[in-house]
Design an enzyme around this catalytic site. Structure first.
Site: not given
Length: 180
Positions: A150-152
């Protein structure tokens, strides 16, 4: 009925702090001692400048997921830890001087993989009003971690890796992204 995203004031989150901590404990596997520490931290953070929170509520208004953050300011425990992990002054200025922190972003495991974390993160970042957003997360194999994926996907990149937090044996990373 479907799950829905809501923005919460500090007071609204405070009234449901125990339920939010239940979600956090379920998502992280925290035991009683870590739960209590997380609850104390959440209550402390409710008064931080620029505090904002979001939640995903289920059909019966139960908390399926929640997230919160606040403006990053000198003198805050996390901010000072992150600044100490950035030996280059220019890096500290770039990532921390006009930043919001994403302090918690948790979704019940049975509800993960449905885009709820992304919806909450988008909601938090859209109202940040800062140049950057920063967070810390436990180091793990990125390919196996929904949080890391998700963060990427949301544009977060490495600021520092392999860091240690007091009282936690795991390695952590600081991630950051520019905001529009």
């Amino acid at each position: 009925m479907r799950d829905f995203l809501v923005a919460w004031t500090p007071e609204q989150l405070a009234t449901r702090a125990d339920e939010a901590i239940d979600v956090l404990a379920e998502a992280t596997g925290y035991g009683p001692a870590m739960r209590e520490g997380s609850r104390r931290q959440l209550v402390e953070h409710l008064t931080m400048p620029g505090f904002r929170a979001v939640a995903i509520l289920g059909p019966l208004a139960d908390i399926v997921g929640f997230g919160y953050g606040y403006l990053c300011r000198p003198g805050q425990r996390w901010r000072d830890w992150a600044a100490g992990a950035m030996p280059v002054v220019a890096d500290r200025r770039r990532w921390l001087d006009d930043a919001c922190t994403v302090t918690e972003l948790q979704v019940r495991p049975a509800c993960q993989g449905r885009g709820l974390g992304e919806a909450m993160l988008r909601g938090m970042l859209s109202s940040a009003g800062t140049r950057t957003a920063v967070l810390s997360t436990a180091e793990t194999a990125e390919a196996r971690s929904r949080a890391w994926r998700l963060y990427r996907r949301m544009g977060f990149r490495d600021v520092r890796r392999g860091l240690r937090c007091p009282g936690d044996p795991r390695a952590f990373a600081i991630l950051g992204r520019d905001l529009p």
